[in-house]
Each structure stands twice: as C-alpha cells, then as structure tokens.
Design a protein around this motif. Structure first.
Motif, PDB file in Angstrom:
ATOM      1  N   VAL A  61     -11.725 -37.684  20.097  1.00  0.00           N
ATOM      2  CA  VAL A  61     -12.662 -38.248  21.067  1.00  0.00           C
ATOM      3  C   VAL A  61     -13.714 -37.190  21.381  1.00  0.00           C
ATOM      4  N   ILE A  62     -14.984 -37.555  21.196  1.00  0.00           N
ATOM      5  CA  ILE A  62     -16.094 -36.635  21.454  1.00  0.00           C
ATOM      6  C   ILE A  62     -16.960 -37.249  22.541  1.00  0.00           C
ATOM      7  N   VAL A  63     -17.135 -36.510  23.635  1.00  0.00           N
ATOM      8  CA  VAL A  63     -17.963 -36.989  24.757  1.00  0.00           C
ATOM      9  C   VAL A  63     -19.211 -36.111  24.824  1.00  0.00           C
ATOM     10  N   THR A  64     -20.362 -36.743  24.640  1.00  0.00           N
ATOM     11  CA  THR A  64     -21.642 -36.043  24.629  1.00  0.00           C
ATOM     12  C   THR A  64     -22.470 -36.509  25.817  1.00  0.00           C
ATOM     13  N   PRO A  65     -22.828 -35.595  26.711  1.00  0.00           N
ATOM     14  CA  PRO A  65     -23.687 -35.999  27.835  1.00  0.00           C
ATOM     15  C   PRO A  65     -25.082 -36.329  27.322  1.00  0.00           C
ATOM     16  N   VAL A  66     -25.713 -37.313  27.944  1.00  0.00           N
ATOM     17  CA  VAL A  66     -27.079 -37.688  27.577  1.00  0.00           C
ATOM     18  C   VAL A  66     -28.024 -36.687  28.204  1.00  0.00           C
TER      19      VAL A  66
ATOM     20  N   ARG B 229     -14.853 -44.212  12.155  1.00  0.00           N
ATOM     21  CA  ARG B 229     -15.306 -44.541  13.508  1.00  0.00           C
ATOM     22  C   ARG B 229     -14.495 -45.714  14.046  1.00  0.00           C
ATOM     23  N   VAL B 230     -13.868 -45.515  15.193  1.00  0.00           N
ATOM     24  CA  VAL B 230     -13.081 -46.556  15.834  1.00  0.00           C
ATOM     25  C   VAL B 230     -13.927 -47.271  16.885  1.00  0.00           C
ATOM     26  N   ARG B 231     -14.652 -46.493  17.685  1.00  0.00           N
ATOM     27  CA  ARG B 231     -15.433 -47.096  18.781  1.00  0.00           C
ATOM     28  C   ARG B 231     -16.440 -46.083  19.288  1.00  0.00           C
ATOM     29  N   VAL B 232     -17.591 -46.581  19.706  1.00  0.00           N
ATOM     30  CA  VAL B 232     -18.595 -45.764  20.386  1.00  0.00           C
ATOM     31  C   VAL B 232     -19.003 -46.514  21.649  1.00  0.00           C
ATOM     32  N   VAL B 233     -18.969 -45.801  22.771  1.00  0.00           N
ATOM     33  CA  VAL B 233     -19.388 -46.384  24.042  1.00  0.00           C
ATOM     34  C   VAL B 233     -20.586 -45.577  24.532  1.00  0.00           C
ATOM     35  N   ARG B 234     -21.709 -46.258  24.683  1.00  0.00           N
ATOM     36  CA  ARG B 234     -22.922 -45.609  25.184  1.00  0.00           C
ATOM     37  C   ARG B 234     -23.134 -46.005  26.631  1.00  0.00           C
ATOM     38  N   GLU B 235     -23.127 -45.012  27.505  1.00  0.00           N
ATOM     39  CA  GLU B 235     -23.345 -45.219  28.932  1.00  0.00           C
ATOM     40  C   GLU B 235     -24.615 -44.463  29.312  1.00  0.00           C
ATOM     41  N   PRO B 236     -25.167 -44.735  30.486  1.00  0.00           N
ATOM     42  CA  PRO B 236     -26.409 -44.047  30.860  1.00  0.00           C
ATOM     43  C   PRO B 236     -26.316 -42.525  30.850  1.00  0.00           C
ATOM     44  N   ASP B 237     -25.137 -41.985  31.180  1.00  0.00           N
ATOM     45  CA  ASP B 237     -25.020 -40.528  31.287  1.00  0.00           C
ATOM     46  C   ASP B 237     -24.252 -39.856  30.154  1.00  0.00           C
ATOM     47  N   ARG B 238     -23.684 -40.640  29.218  1.00  0.00           N
ATOM     48  CA  ARG B 238     -22.920 -40.034  28.125  1.00  0.00           C
ATOM     49  C   ARG B 238     -22.669 -41.023  26.996  1.00  0.00           C
TER      50      ARG B 238
ATOM     51  N   VAL C  46     -28.012 -34.860  19.145  1.00  0.00           N
ATOM     52  CA  VAL C  46     -27.445 -36.203  19.190  1.00  0.00           C
ATOM     53  C   VAL C  46     -25.980 -36.169  18.783  1.00  0.00           C
ATOM     54  N   PRO C  47     -25.199 -37.139  19.229  1.00  0.00           N
ATOM     55  CA  PRO C  47     -23.819 -37.227  18.764  1.00  0.00           C
ATOM     56  C   PRO C  47     -23.783 -37.688  17.311  1.00  0.00           C
ATOM     57  N   LEU C  48     -22.696 -37.413  16.643  1.00  0.00           N
ATOM     58  CA  LEU C  48     -22.519 -37.821  15.250  1.00  0.00           C
ATOM     59  C   LEU C  48     -22.785 -39.309  15.068  1.00  0.00           C
ATOM     60  N   ALA C  49     -22.367 -40.117  16.027  1.00  0.00           N
ATOM     61  CA  ALA C  49     -22.536 -41.574  15.935  1.00  0.00           C
ATOM     62  C   ALA C  49     -23.992 -41.985  15.770  1.00  0.00           C
ATOM     63  N   ALA C  50     -24.920 -41.181  16.269  1.00  0.00           N
ATOM     64  CA  ALA C  50     -26.340 -41.520  16.150  1.00  0.00           C
ATOM     65  C   ALA C  50     -26.812 -41.453  14.701  1.00  0.00           C
TER      66      ALA C  50
END
Length: 181
Positions: free
Chosen positions: A173-178, A90-99, A67-71
């Motif tokens: 900025v950390i981008v983690t694929p789902v 933490r400034v912002r977290v954007v959860r999208e279907p694929d990342r 999981v990403p740190l944000a979780a």
C-alpha cells in the motif's frame, strides 16, 4: 488499423502519460532523464511507445514528476507491470482530495529484489506479507519478513524488498499526499 508511426505496444499509453506529465511540468526530455537517472534515448523511446517500461524505470520517472506510480500505469485495476523477478498487480487506487492510495499485489521470485528510489516527501508505504519470507530495507537496516508481518515506513528515502529462498507475496500500500506541482 494503426499507422506505422503510431505507438501501439503495451507501453504506448504509459509513454503518452509520461510525456504529458513532463510537458505539463515544463521539463525537457534531458532534464527528466537526468533526474530519473535514465538515458535520454531510453526516455524518448519510452515516451513514443517504442520501449515497454520496467517497474524500475516507472518508479524512477514517477519520483521527479511528483506523481504516484498509478498515474503512469494503465488506469484500471488489474494492470500488471514487472521486471526481473518482480511483478506488481494493481488491485485498487483511491484518489481523494488530499492523497492517492495505491494497493498492489507484489510478487517476488525467490531471491529477487526490488530497489526503489526515494519517493517524494510525505509518501508512506505499508507491506503485509501473505506468503514466503524475505526482508525490507528502509533506512535502519534489513527488517525480516514472514507471513502475517506488517511493516509501515516513510518511503521518501531509498528502500528495497528482497525475497528469501521462497517466493514472497505481499500486499503493498502506497499513500502519496497530493501536492501542487
């Protein structure tokens, strides 16, 4: 008023999230501790809210949980975690279907270093330096950092940020694929 047996510290919510993720993945306390490289007792204290998490411990636990740190952090912008001269806000977290895209303001005290274990395959990090100088290491040796510099790299191998003689402030900025776990 909370009962004496209920965790109430700043780490209580983080610990509950770690325990829920661990149990959902069918991992024992011993297995997760071993995979994260931390003591079983430390993980138990973290899960029960008797120990406040450090940034290093959270990264160590997030990776084997996939999981990403944000979780693991408090789920709101402005959440702060830090240890030994390194503070991430933490400034912002954007959860999208694929990342999941996490944005942090990262502050390192003069000479401070943040060493990160490898994240899951496919995770990418970017760093934009706002103030100060230092280095990022992500496989090919140290890359110098100065105000305005931008570094982008695959974070699925160990990496580190190190401040120079002055404090270093950067956007991370950390981008983690789902992935399905």
């Amino acid at each position: 008023m909370a009962r004496a047996t209920e965790p109430t510290g700043a780490g209580a919510g983080v610990g509950a999230r770690i325990r829920a993720l661990r149990e959902a993945r069918g991992l024992s306390l011993s297995t997760l501790a071993a995979e994260a490289g931390i003591g079983k007792g430390s993980l138990s204290e973290l899960e029960t809210g008797r120990r406040n998490p450090t940034l290093e411990t959270l990264y160590a636990v997030a990776t084997p949980l996939g999981v990403p740190l944000a979780a693991l952090l408090d789920d709101h912008d402005g959440a702060v975690v830090g240890d030994e001269g390194v503070v991430a806000t933490r400034v912002r977290v954007v959860r999208e279907p694929d990342r999941t895209t996490e944005v942090y303001l990262l502050r390192l005290a003069p000479g401070a270093e943040r060493v990160s274990p490898a994240h899951p395959v496919g995770v990418e990090e970017q760093l934009v330096v706002l103030v100060g100088s230092g280095f990022v290491e992500h496989g090919d040796g140290p890359v110098p950092l100065a105000p305005g510099d931008h570094v982008r790299f695959a974070a699925d191998r160990p990496h580190a940020y190190r401040a120079g003689p002055d404090a270093l402030e950067a956007v991370n900025v950390i981008v983690t694929p789902v992935t399905s776990v």
